[in-house]
Design a protein around this motif. Structure first.
Motif, short mmCIF file in Angstrom:
data_model
loop_
_atom_site.label_atom_id
_atom_site.label_comp_id
_atom_site.label_asym_id
_atom_site.label_seq_id
_atom_site.Cartn_x
_atom_site.Cartn_y
_atom_site.Cartn_z
N LYS A 76 38.91 26.38 -3.63
CA LYS A 76 39.55 27.05 -2.49
C LYS A 76 40.88 26.36 -2.29
CE LYS A 76 35.70 26.68 0.05
NZ LYS A 76 34.89 26.59 1.24
N THR A 130 44.00 26.60 5.23
CA THR A 130 43.60 27.32 4.02
C THR A 130 44.68 28.32 3.62
OG1 THR A 130 41.92 28.71 3.00
CG2 THR A 130 42.31 29.04 5.35
N THR A 133 42.47 31.89 -0.52
CA THR A 133 42.13 32.35 -1.86
C THR A 133 41.31 31.29 -2.59
OG1 THR A 133 43.00 33.39 -3.88
CG2 THR A 133 44.19 31.48 -3.05
N THR A 134 40.49 31.75 -3.51
CA THR A 134 39.71 30.85 -4.36
C THR A 134 40.21 31.01 -5.78
OG1 THR A 134 37.78 30.99 -2.93
CG2 THR A 134 37.39 30.31 -5.19
N ALA A 174 34.68 25.45 -4.19
CA ALA A 174 34.24 26.65 -3.45
C ALA A 174 32.74 26.73 -3.39
CB ALA A 174 34.81 27.90 -4.12
#
Length: 174
Positions: A76, A130, A133-134, A174
């Protein structure tokens, strides 16, 4: 009592008493041992290059950075922090700058007129956050980094330069 009734009575009494047992079974795994390995998180970034145009209030400069996941777990993406110049290196310009980051589909899509940053920070406030998005294993994502001088920047920022600004991009499993 008849013999038939006595046999039924004996069968009924012996059927009620019954027997109890606990059944158990066990088995071993094969003689081979099982090996468990931890994954690795590894994020690499290309070098950020910004336009050398002199900043003025209201101008935003941008540069693309490619983040690559070279580990074996998905990551992440986020911003771990922003370090602005401090002490004698701090000045009106460095204290006024706003740094932003957003995900873009390609380096050519990293323009000042594009959408607003997903994350932004300044000398006054730069919380971790954050990027939404991963990053799968063995893949890359282009990040658009922006540096802006707000319209309300103080006049004292004229003619100054800022260096030593550090943006920390993070990759968390993640």
């Amino acid at each position: 009592m008849t013999i038939a009734a006595a046999v039924v009575l004996i069968l009924t009494v012996t059927g009620i008493a019954g027997t109890q047992a606990t059944l158990r079974a066990s088995a071993s795994t094969s003689a081979r041992s099982v090996v468990l390995s931890a994954g690795t998180a590894d994020l690499s970034l290309t070098t950020l290059s910004l336009d050398t145009t002199a900043l003025y209030p209201g101008l935003t400069l941008v540069g693309a950075v490619t983040a690559s996941n070279t580990g074996n777990v998905p990551l992440k993406l986020g911003v771990a922090g922003l370090t602005m110049p401090s002490g004698s290196a701090a000045n009106a310009l460095s204290q006024s700058l706003v740094v932003g980051v957003r995900i873009v589909p390609s380096a050519s899509a990293c323009t000042a007129s594009a959408a607003t940053p997903t994350w932004s920070g300044s000398a006054a406030s730069a919380p971790a956050g954050t990027l939404g998005t991963t990053l799968p294993t063995a893949s890359s994502q282009v990040l658009c980094v922006s540096v802006s001088l707000p319209i309300a920047a103080p006049a004292a920022s004229q003619g100054q330069s800022a260096s030593g600004i550090r943006l920390r991009i993070s990759g968390t499993q993640a």
